[in-house]
Design an enzyme around this catalytic site. Sequence first.
Site, short mmCIF file in Angstrom:
data_model
loop_
_atom_site.label_atom_id
_atom_site.label_comp_id
_atom_site.label_asym_id
_atom_site.label_seq_id
_atom_site.Cartn_x
_atom_site.Cartn_y
_atom_site.Cartn_z
N TYR A 1 -23.92 11.39 -6.74
CA TYR A 1 -24.06 11.14 -5.31
C TYR A 1 -22.97 11.79 -4.47
CZ TYR A 1 -20.65 7.35 -4.37
OH TYR A 1 -19.51 6.61 -4.16
N ILE A 2 -21.72 11.79 -4.95
CA ILE A 2 -20.65 12.35 -4.13
C ILE A 2 -20.83 13.86 -3.98
CG2 ILE A 2 -18.15 12.76 -3.98
CD1 ILE A 2 -17.70 10.00 -5.19
N HIS B 1 -43.35 -3.53 14.28
CA HIS B 1 -44.03 -2.23 14.34
C HIS B 1 -43.57 -1.46 15.58
CE1 HIS B 1 -47.27 0.69 13.91
NE2 HIS B 1 -47.50 0.56 15.22
N GLY C 1 -6.78 0.93 4.00
CA GLY C 1 -8.19 1.34 3.97
C GLY C 1 -8.58 1.99 2.66
N LYS D 1 -19.29 10.13 5.48
CA LYS D 1 -20.46 9.85 6.33
C LYS D 1 -20.31 10.50 7.70
CE LYS D 1 -21.61 8.25 2.86
NZ LYS D 1 -20.86 8.11 1.61
N GLU E 1 0.85 -1.20 0.00
CA GLU E 1 0.00 0.00 0.00
C GLU E 1 0.88 1.25 0.00
OE1 GLU E 1 -3.34 0.96 -0.31
OE2 GLU E 1 -2.34 2.89 -0.20
N VAL F 1 -17.23 15.08 -10.93
CA VAL F 1 -17.86 14.64 -12.19
C VAL F 1 -17.57 13.17 -12.50
CG1 VAL F 1 -17.97 16.94 -13.20
CG2 VAL F 1 -15.91 15.57 -13.52
N GLY F 2 -17.00 12.47 -11.55
CA GLY F 2 -16.77 11.05 -11.74
C GLY F 2 -15.38 10.63 -11.29
N THR G 1 -9.31 4.50 -0.59
CA THR G 1 -10.18 5.67 -0.79
C THR G 1 -11.30 5.65 0.23
OG1 THR G 1 -9.74 5.58 -3.16
CG2 THR G 1 -11.69 6.82 -2.47
P1 FAD Z 1 -9.44 2.04 -3.25
O1 FAD Z 1 -10.25 2.16 -2.04
O2 FAD Z 1 -9.33 3.22 -4.15
O3 FAD Z 1 -8.00 1.58 -2.78
C1 FAD Z 1 -6.92 1.45 -3.67
C2 FAD Z 1 -5.64 1.54 -2.87
O4 FAD Z 1 -4.57 1.18 -3.71
C3 FAD Z 1 -5.33 2.95 -2.36
O5 FAD Z 1 -5.13 2.92 -0.98
C4 FAD Z 1 -4.07 3.35 -3.11
O6 FAD Z 1 -3.19 4.14 -2.33
C5 FAD Z 1 -3.44 1.99 -3.40
N1 FAD Z 1 -2.58 1.98 -4.56
C6 FAD Z 1 -2.86 2.40 -5.82
N2 FAD Z 1 -1.80 2.21 -6.63
C7 FAD Z 1 -0.83 1.65 -5.86
C8 FAD Z 1 0.51 1.22 -6.13
N3 FAD Z 1 1.02 1.30 -7.36
N4 FAD Z 1 1.22 0.72 -5.11
C9 FAD Z 1 0.70 0.60 -3.87
N5 FAD Z 1 -0.56 1.00 -3.56
C10 FAD Z 1 -1.31 1.50 -4.55
N6 FAD Z 1 -18.53 3.50 -1.80
C11 FAD Z 1 -19.50 2.90 -1.11
O7 FAD Z 1 -19.71 1.70 -1.26
N7 FAD Z 1 -20.27 3.60 -0.21
C12 FAD Z 1 -20.09 4.93 0.00
O8 FAD Z 1 -20.81 5.53 0.80
C13 FAD Z 1 -19.06 5.59 -0.72
N8 FAD Z 1 -18.82 6.89 -0.51
C14 FAD Z 1 -17.80 7.49 -1.18
C15 FAD Z 1 -17.56 8.83 -0.94
C16 FAD Z 1 -16.53 9.47 -1.59
C17 FAD Z 1 -16.27 10.93 -1.31
C18 FAD Z 1 -15.71 8.74 -2.50
C19 FAD Z 1 -14.57 9.41 -3.21
C20 FAD Z 1 -15.93 7.40 -2.75
C21 FAD Z 1 -16.99 6.76 -2.09
N9 FAD Z 1 -17.27 5.42 -2.31
C22 FAD Z 1 -18.29 4.82 -1.63
C23 FAD Z 1 -16.51 4.61 -3.29
C24 FAD Z 1 -15.48 3.74 -2.57
O9 FAD Z 1 -14.61 4.55 -1.85
C25 FAD Z 1 -14.71 2.89 -3.58
O10 FAD Z 1 -15.62 2.17 -4.38
C26 FAD Z 1 -13.79 1.91 -2.89
O11 FAD Z 1 -12.86 2.58 -2.08
C27 FAD Z 1 -13.04 1.07 -3.93
O12 FAD Z 1 -12.19 0.17 -3.29
P2 FAD Z 1 -10.89 -0.39 -4.01
O13 FAD Z 1 -10.32 -1.38 -3.06
O14 FAD Z 1 -11.20 -0.81 -5.38
O15 FAD Z 1 -9.90 0.86 -4.19
#
Ligand code: FAD
Length: 465
Positions: free
Chosen positions: A186-187, A444, A40, A52, A35, A271-272, A42
């Site tokens: 949503y975000i 209820h 943890g 939240k 990592e 925007v995504g 994003t």
């Molecule tokens: P990520 O959580 O993005 O984790 C990827 C990890 O890989 C990161 O820690 C990064 O540092 C690491 N990484 C990347 N490249 C490398 C590398 N080359 N070497 C080492 N480490 C690396 N989802 C929900 O289900 N419910 C919600 O309420 C929700 N709210 C959100 C609110 C916001 C503001 C945002 C931005 C997102 C939200 N999401 C929500 C979406 C959710 O955060 C993501 O869908 C989820 O985190 C994806 O998980 P992941 O494991 O694919 O990747």
Amino acid sequence: MTEITCKLLVIGAGPGGYTCAIRAGQLGINTIIVEAEKPGGTCLNVGCIPSKALIHAAGEYETITGATEGKSALGISCAKPSLDFARTIAWKDGIVRRLNGGVAGLLKKAGVRLIAGHARFVDGKSIEVETRSGPQMIRAETVVIATGSEPIPIPSLPFGDRVISSTEALALTEIPNRLVVVGGGYIGLELGTAFKKLGAAVTVVEAAPRILPQYDGELSAPVGRSLSALGVTVLTGAKAKALAADGKALAVETASGEQTSLEADKILVTVGRRPATSGFGLETLDLDTIGPFLRIDDRCRTSMRGVFAIGDVTGEPMLAHRAMAQGEMVAEIVAGRRRAWDRVSIPAICFTDPEIVTVGLAPSEASGRGFEIKTDHFPFRANGRALTLEHEDGFIRTVARADNHLLLGIQGVGAGIAELSAAFSLALEMGARLDDVAMTIHAHPTQSEGFHEAALKSLGHAIHI
Ligand code: FAD
């Protein structure tokens, strides 16, 4: 350079990666997870959890502020509250820290080695990691790419200074007086609503004809009403262009083609998100893609043998619980178990005010797939518990096959209904029919009775409406 070997190497400790690694550790697989930032991903650090926390704090502040303005129908009044936003942020950061430690602890407990550093592919089995103590080569039998996603910038409105992404919005140390949110998904709406409740003047600029374009209009309407009651200005059919010449306003083209500018202390661009596929040598593997995302099969296998991909990097829906479910499945496959993606549905929740929950197919999607459907909804204005909680606006809707009543989708909008998503998902995964929901006793007074009543109504014999 030192070299270590393992059976499974996971790149990225977001919800997808850490779940995969923990499950693999439980199954006795020699696992390493790398990592670059904090455990943890994003979700825990700059996504689900901090957003939240902020939404909760904003809701509390708004309730108390409402009472000071004589708006409480409950007869509660109090002196004007004050907000120490630095403490709010410290509280939010404390939760994140606690969970960071929790993830690291769970990895350790499962016997997984967590290596801090940026991983880079040398080839499909070898990864070089820039660690604090120097470069480290890791060779693995199987690799899981779980690198997640990042915010998409608008080319004419790049991130920096006044223009921020959700990551910076969640780290603000003071409430901006004027916040413009570009993107009414949503975000943007979750954060925009929170900042409005905390005292900012908020304008949402959305290019589509309505907010939350990914949800159907029936579900987004109560959110629109609530934004308007809160005093959030929503410009739909409007395009954010660029910063004005003085850098203090956003140039916008309105739906009628008029050029206007919106003064802003911060411009939050939501925007995504795009998959994190660059900057770590992934191109050397030349994996198949679908658009910007990595192409995977029903076992999360990429086009290269021994290389899996999970989570946001593999496409929509980009949600933490999808990433976790994929991670768990991949660990079991690597352990030799027979697993494939066979989930009926992935719930999605929009934590706006009110909240939206969707599971399975919306009526138009079900009809579009050729099903003859039976659909109906039950409004919360006829639900006793919703009234006692002042949660009157909203409803629960069921979508079922007309011939055998098999549930195809369940959706709802209403304050606090995120927790009902579990009941909705379970019903779909278990292959429940309208009659099963109708025959289940719902406690209820709860908002879940709205689910029961929606099923009864669809069957033609609702009791409470
Ligand atoms: P990520 O959580 O993005 O984790 C990827 C990890 O890989 C990161 O820690 C990064 O540092 C690491 N990484 C990347 N490249 C490398 C590398 N080359 N070497 C080492 N480490 C690396 N989802 C929900 O289900 N419910 C919600 O309420 C929700 N709210 C959100 C609110 C916001 C503001 C945002 C931005 C997102 C939200 N999401 C929500 C979406 C959710 O955060 C993501 O869908 C989820 O985190 C994806 O998980 P992941 O494991 O694919 O990747």
